[in-house]
Enzyme design. Structure first.
Site, PDB file in Angstrom:
ATOM      1  N   LYS A 119       0.825  -1.218   0.000  1.00 42.61           N
ATOM      2  CA  LYS A 119       0.000   0.000   0.000  1.00 42.61           C
ATOM      3  C   LYS A 119       0.851   1.257   0.000  1.00 42.61           C
ATOM      4  CE  LYS A 119      -4.322  -1.751   1.760  1.00 42.61           C
ATOM      5  NZ  LYS A 119      -5.472  -1.499   2.622  1.00 42.61           N
ATOM      6  N   LYS A 238      -9.398 -12.379 -11.975  1.00 37.24           N
ATOM      7  CA  LYS A 238     -10.459 -12.324 -10.986  1.00 37.24           C
ATOM      8  C   LYS A 238     -11.380 -11.125 -11.194  1.00 37.24           C
ATOM      9  CE  LYS A 238     -10.443 -12.713  -6.044  1.00 37.24           C
ATOM     10  NZ  LYS A 238      -9.673 -12.762  -4.806  1.00 37.24           N
ATOM     11  N   LYS A 241     -13.255  -4.974  -8.434  1.00 36.86           N
ATOM     12  CA  LYS A 241     -13.893  -3.666  -8.596  1.00 36.86           C
ATOM     13  C   LYS A 241     -12.947  -2.643  -9.197  1.00 36.86           C
ATOM     14  CE  LYS A 241     -12.855  -2.099  -3.998  1.00 36.86           C
ATOM     15  NZ  LYS A 241     -13.037  -2.755  -2.752  1.00 36.86           N
TER      16      LYS A 241
END
Ligand code: TRP
Length: 374
Positions: A119, A238, A241
């Protein structure tokens, strides 16, 4: 006898996909319902964790409530007294224990966490790219800007992102949770939780219950069937979103008719023969799996029903109808969720959980000398 505790953080946001629903929400809800006669189930919304990376704070309240409503719409019962549903920040012991654990946690220990590395890299890259877009062509200016953006990015990476796992350890240890169903991306955080608990216990005498290690968790919960709904346009990846076009992704909030269209335009193959074959017919295989999940019937039955059929259009129509019906139904459930009932559940769970969290906190405070020994 007190029951063993199963604990999990319900991370959700507003654009959940069909993949999130079947791969994450539904299994957790079914687990909670199935285990609640023998275990205490703690489910909470990690609102303090929600801004370790930047968010829109004006929307946080709505999101937290939405998060709870989504789980209720998906079947989480509000009237089961063994299932507690609470907001992390409403129980101040989470923050207080985090500070204590912080002071016994090494910087290096946190630096090694892969989620932090991933991140924080992403935040730096975003900052770097933003600077690059603005900058002039001259290489000298480039270097200066790159340096500046590197400095900026370290300002952007919050200390909160860095010690995210410490708060997560507090979430778990406050309730003496033994069982914590976690995905692979959270295994390292669970390991850290065990380490800090053992470290504190050996330094101060037993304060914390040490949660079971990941392999034992998998044994207890069953490792799922490796459920993965794939993207409709690119069935080798996969359903996620973050996909840009959104054409291959079905969101729980999609207009049901639009979602049906996405199914109709799903990528298939030119073999013109339906078969369950992940390798050679990933698109068709994905649709077979989606249909089996939506109908709640075993995959084998669905495969038997359509195997050998040659008209993909007809098959897609069946899946599209099912998707449309499912979304219509889910969205109706969601709009019927009674906010005042959700709030009542949150508040009553928070009272009960505050009491048990405070007991553990006091044990820790006594151990480190912040409160007189008993
Ligand atoms: N970190 C978890 C996730 O990203 C959410 C979470 C926060 C959690 N605290 C937790 C999960 C404690 C289990 C236990 O999914």
């Amino acid at each position: 006898m007190t029951k063993s505790v199963i604990l999990t953080g319900l991370r959700a946001n507003n654009d959940l996909t069909l993949g999130n629903y079947f791969g994450g929400m539904l299994p957790i809800i079914e687990m909670a319902k199935a285990r609640s006669s023998e275990y205490q189930i703690n489910m909470f919304i990690p609102d303090l964790h929600s801004f370790t990376t930047p968010i829109n704070h004006d929307e946080l309240q709505t999101q937290v409530m939405n998060n709870a409503r989504l789980f209720v719409a998906a079947g989480l019962p509000l009237d089961n007294n063994e299932i507690h549903l609470y907001r992390q920040s409403y129980i101040s012991a989470h923050s207080e224990l985090t500070w204590i654990l912080d002071c016994f946690t090494g910087m290096g220990e946190m630096q090694r966490m892969t989620q932090f590395k991933d991140k924080s890299n992403k935040l730096s890259n975003d900052a770097f790219n933003a600077t690059k877009d603005e900058q002039a062509e001259s290489p000298l200016v480039n270097t200066a800007m790159a340096l500046e953006s590197a400095m900026h990015s370290s300002e952007r990476i919050s200390v909160g992102l860095f010690n995210y796992p410490v708060l997560m350890a507090a979430d778990i240890l406050l309730y003496d949770a033994l069982y914590v169903p976690v995905g692979d991306d959270q295994t390292q955080h669970l390991e850290y939780t065990r380490d800090i608990a053992e470290r504190m216990n050996s330094k101060f005498g037993s304060i914390f219950t040490v949660p079971l290690a990941a392999p034992k968790q998998h044994e207890f919960f069953g490792k799922g069937q490796g459920l993965r709904i794939m993207d409709l346009q690119t069935p080798s990846k996969k359903m996620s979103k973050s996909d840009e076009s959104g054409k291959g992704v079905i969101f729980l909030s999609d207009d049901p008719k639009l979602a049906a269209k996405k199914v109709m335009s799903a990528t298939t193959d030119d073999l013109a023969l339906i078969a369950f074959d992940r390798k050679n017919q990933p698109g068709i295989t994905n649709l077979l799996e989606i249909l089996s999940l939506l109908r709640g019937t075993p995959l084998d039955d669905v495969v038997a029903e359509f195997e050998g059929h040659t008209r993909y259009g007809d098959f897609k129509k069946v899946v599209a109808n099912e998707v449309e019906g499912f979304l219509t139904n889910f969205q109706a459930n969601l709009s019927e969720v009674d906010d005042s009932k959700v709030l009542e559940k949150l508040e009553s769970s928070e009272i009960a959980m505050r009491a048990s969290a405070n007991k553990t906190l006091l044990r820790a405070q006594r151990a480190v000398g912040l409160r007189p020994k008993e």
